[in-house]
Scaffold this motif. Structure first.
Motif, PDB file in Angstrom:
ATOM      1  N   PRO A  71       1.246  -1.145  -0.070  1.00 39.61           N
ATOM      2  CA  PRO A  71      -0.007   0.028   0.095  1.00 39.61           C
ATOM      3  C   PRO A  71       0.748   1.289  -0.230  1.00 39.61           C
ATOM      4  O   PRO A  71       1.646   1.212   0.721  1.00 39.61           O
ATOM      5  N   VAL A  72       0.373   2.699  -0.947  1.00 40.94           N
ATOM      6  CA  VAL A  72       1.108   3.334  -0.742  1.00 40.94           C
ATOM      7  C   VAL A  72      -0.248   4.899   0.339  1.00 40.94           C
ATOM      8  O   VAL A  72       1.239   5.552   0.211  1.00 40.94           O
ATOM      9  N   ARG A  73      -1.361   4.742   0.145  1.00 44.38           N
ATOM     10  CA  ARG A  73      -2.547   5.606  -0.098  1.00 44.38           C
ATOM     11  C   ARG A  73      -2.291   6.047   1.443  1.00 44.38           C
ATOM     12  O   ARG A  73      -2.177   7.400   1.715  1.00 44.38           O
ATOM     13  N   GLN A  74      -1.475   5.522   2.624  1.00 46.71           N
ATOM     14  CA  GLN A  74      -1.497   5.545   3.579  1.00 46.71           C
ATOM     15  C   GLN A  74      -0.393   7.358   3.853  1.00 46.71           C
ATOM     16  O   GLN A  74       0.085   7.297   4.713  1.00 46.71           O
ATOM     17  N   LEU A  75       0.644   6.625   2.623  1.00 47.38           N
ATOM     18  CA  LEU A  75       1.806   7.956   3.415  1.00 47.38           C
ATOM     19  C   LEU A  75       1.509   9.214   2.797  1.00 47.38           C
ATOM     20  O   LEU A  75       2.077  10.174   2.310  1.00 47.38           O
ATOM     21  N   VAL A  76      -0.273   9.386   2.021  1.00 50.63           N
ATOM     22  CA  VAL A  76      -0.134  10.453   1.371  1.00 50.63           C
ATOM     23  C   VAL A  76      -0.369  11.248   2.730  1.00 50.63           C
ATOM     24  O   VAL A  76      -0.793  11.223   3.671  1.00 50.63           O
ATOM     25  N   GLY A  77      -0.149  13.191   2.643  1.00 49.36           N
ATOM     26  CA  GLY A  77       0.713  13.993   3.487  1.00 49.36           C
ATOM     27  C   GLY A  77       1.559  14.064   4.330  1.00 49.36           C
ATOM     28  O   GLY A  77       1.909  14.694   5.312  1.00 49.36           O
ATOM     29  N   ARG A  78       2.583  12.654   4.228  1.00 48.96           N
ATOM     30  CA  ARG A  78       3.609  12.242   4.761  1.00 48.96           C
ATOM     31  C   ARG A  78       5.121  12.715   4.374  1.00 48.96           C
ATOM     32  O   ARG A  78       4.466  12.469   3.368  1.00 48.96           O
ATOM     33  N   GLN A  79       5.602  13.504   4.963  1.00 47.42           N
ATOM     34  CA  GLN A  79       7.420  13.221   3.711  1.00 47.42           C
ATOM     35  C   GLN A  79       7.649  11.796   4.103  1.00 47.42           C
ATOM     36  O   GLN A  79       8.218  11.423   5.016  1.00 47.42           O
ATOM     37  N   VAL A  80       8.394  11.411   2.662  1.00 47.44           N
ATOM     38  CA  VAL A  80       8.881  10.399   3.052  1.00 47.44           C
ATOM     39  C   VAL A  80      10.052  10.601   2.110  1.00 47.44           C
ATOM     40  O   VAL A  80      10.167  10.765   1.123  1.00 47.44           O
ATOM     41  N   MET A  81      11.271   9.082   2.473  1.00 46.33           N
ATOM     42  CA  MET A  81      12.361   9.151   2.313  1.00 46.33           C
ATOM     43  C   MET A  81      12.761   7.852   2.131  1.00 46.33           C
ATOM     44  O   MET A  81      12.502   6.960   3.552  1.00 46.33           O
ATOM     45  N   ILE A  82      13.045   6.805   1.232  1.00 42.71           N
ATOM     46  CA  ILE A  82      13.500   5.767   0.912  1.00 42.71           C
ATOM     47  C   ILE A  82      14.941   6.144   1.211  1.00 42.71           C
ATOM     48  O   ILE A  82      15.859   6.919  -0.114  1.00 42.71           O
TER      49      ILE A  82
ATOM     50  N   LEU B 114      15.562  15.553  11.579  1.00 39.93           N
ATOM     51  CA  LEU B 114      14.916  16.851  12.384  1.00 39.93           C
ATOM     52  C   LEU B 114      14.159  18.215  11.306  1.00 39.93           C
ATOM     53  O   LEU B 114      13.544  18.378  11.539  1.00 39.93           O
ATOM     54  N   GLY B 115      14.684  17.752  10.107  1.00 39.66           N
ATOM     55  CA  GLY B 115      13.745  18.952   9.011  1.00 39.66           C
ATOM     56  C   GLY B 115      12.147  18.913   9.178  1.00 39.66           C
ATOM     57  O   GLY B 115      11.056  19.700   9.189  1.00 39.66           O
ATOM     58  N   ALA B 116      11.913  17.831   9.465  1.00 39.23           N
ATOM     59  CA  ALA B 116      10.673  17.186   8.877  1.00 39.23           C
ATOM     60  C   ALA B 116      10.115  17.361  10.266  1.00 39.23           C
ATOM     61  O   ALA B 116       8.563  17.653  10.730  1.00 39.23           O
TER      62      ALA B 116
ATOM     63  N   LEU C 207      11.383  19.161  13.529  1.00 41.43           N
ATOM     64  CA  LEU C 207      11.521  20.193  14.195  1.00 41.43           C
ATOM     65  C   LEU C 207      11.653  21.902  13.092  1.00 41.43           C
ATOM     66  O   LEU C 207      11.914  22.651  13.851  1.00 41.43           O
ATOM     67  N   SER C 208      11.283  20.826  12.326  1.00 34.63           N
ATOM     68  CA  SER C 208      11.378  23.045  10.922  1.00 34.63           C
ATOM     69  C   SER C 208      12.317  23.492  10.709  1.00 34.63           C
ATOM     70  O   SER C 208      12.790  24.310  10.281  1.00 34.63           O
ATOM     71  N   ARG C 209      14.017  22.326  10.843  1.00 31.20           N
ATOM     72  CA  ARG C 209      14.837  22.536  10.383  1.00 31.20           C
ATOM     73  C   ARG C 209      14.713  22.878   8.731  1.00 31.20           C
ATOM     74  O   ARG C 209      14.503  22.098   8.522  1.00 31.20           O
ATOM     75  N   ALA C 210      15.361  23.630   7.951  1.00 25.93           N
ATOM     76  CA  ALA C 210      15.438  23.594   6.713  1.00 25.93           C
ATOM     77  C   ALA C 210      16.131  22.126   6.469  1.00 25.93           C
ATOM     78  O   ALA C 210      17.368  22.252   6.845  1.00 25.93           O
ATOM     79  N   TYR C 211      15.557  21.596   4.966  1.00 22.78           N
ATOM     80  CA  TYR C 211      16.175  20.661   5.210  1.00 22.78           C
ATOM     81  C   TYR C 211      17.606  21.180   3.803  1.00 22.78           C
ATOM     82  O   TYR C 211      17.593  22.146   3.635  1.00 22.78           O
ATOM     83  N   SER C 212      18.517  19.972   3.893  1.00 20.17           N
ATOM     84  CA  SER C 212      20.265  19.979   3.177  1.00 20.17           C
ATOM     85  C   SER C 212      19.203  20.500   1.756  1.00 20.17           C
ATOM     86  O   SER C 212      18.603  20.197   1.199  1.00 20.17           O
ATOM     87  N   ARG C 213      20.187  21.230   0.708  1.00 19.74           N
ATOM     88  CA  ARG C 213      19.831  21.084  -0.578  1.00 19.74           C
ATOM     89  C   ARG C 213      19.852  19.925  -1.265  1.00 19.74           C
ATOM     90  O   ARG C 213      18.857  19.286  -2.040  1.00 19.74           O
TER      91      ARG C 213
END
Length: 239
Positions: free
Chosen positions: A134-145, A201-203, A205-211
């Motif tokens: 399933p992937v529908r549960q990922l909607v609205g989430r920040q996802v990194m693999i 930490l970006g996801a 604590l609202s830190r800016a992600y690296s480039r």
């Protein structure tokens, strides 16, 4: 618990770290699997505790996924409920390795989960006779693999295909490839830990992600799903 902010300090985010598991087993959880995710948990704790991050490693009831029972995902969801009881309404990131990565992806639908980090996730082989992951549960989430290209235990091509499907409904999905690394991601360990910290930490604590992370999230497939993890990531300034 790995760490929590000092007594009296607010908890602004929680990471639940999910260890390895096995496809089918009724045995007790593996101490080796628990130990295997401690470097990740401790790295995240060092980076985030001063800013209100709490880090917990989930202790499963058993080590098996066990088909439709999806017990490791159920344990992850239970742990997310416990976070709410202990800390109140705080955002959660599920961070898992191997079968724990699959559990993190499955349990992402929990209302308190806002982000998922799946490292070398174990995924079943594609089979038209079986319902796809399933992937529908990922909607609205920040996802990194994150996946090593030389992983002989969990096929990196399967995580790419899942990320490709997820990206169609959730643009906040990215995937990094760790070239020449294996399942445990030891060859480029420091870079992998730095990437994990940057994302979590970006996801939370609202830190800016690296480039590189910003670019990976913004890039259309396949570019943002085959983003190479550069040697030395994390050694330079974030911005």
């Amino acid at each position: 618990m790995i760490t929590a902010p000092a007594p009296g300090s607010a908890v602004d985010g929680v990471v639940l770290v999910l260890p390895e598991g096995e496809p089918d087993s009724v045995r007790r959880p593996s101490p080796l699997a628990y130990a295997g995710v401690l470097p990740l948990a401790r790295s995240l704790a060092r980076a985030g505790a001063p800013e209100g991050l709490a880090v917990h490693v989930v202790r499963y009831r058993g080590r098996g996924w066990n088909g439709a029972d999806a017990r490791l995902a159920a344990d992850a969801a239970w742990a997310a409920d416990e976070v709410g009881r202990r800390y109140g309404d705080v955002p959660i990131c599920l961070a898992g390795l191997g079968m724990g990565g699959r559990a993190a992806l499955h349990a992402a639908g929990h209302a308190a989960v806002g982000s998922v980090l799946a490292m070398a996730p174990w995924l079943p082989e594609d089979d038209r006779a079986v319902e796809p992951e399933p992937v529908r549960q990922l909607v609205g989430r920040q996802v990194m693999i994150v996946h090593g290209t030389n992983d002989a235990r969990t096929d990196p091509e399967l995580s790419f295909r899942l990320a490709e499907r997820a990206k169609k409904t959730n643009r906040d999905t990215c995937r990094f490839e760790v070239h020449s690394d294996g399942h445990a991601l030891r060859q480029h360990h420091s870079e992998v830990l730095a990437l994990a910290g940057d994302f979590v930490l970006g996801a939370l604590l609202s830190r800016a992600y690296s480039r590189p992370v910003t670019d990976a999230l913004a890039a259309p497939p396949p570019l943002g799903l085959r983003m190479p993890l550069a040697a030395g990531f994390g050694r330079s300034l974030r911005r």
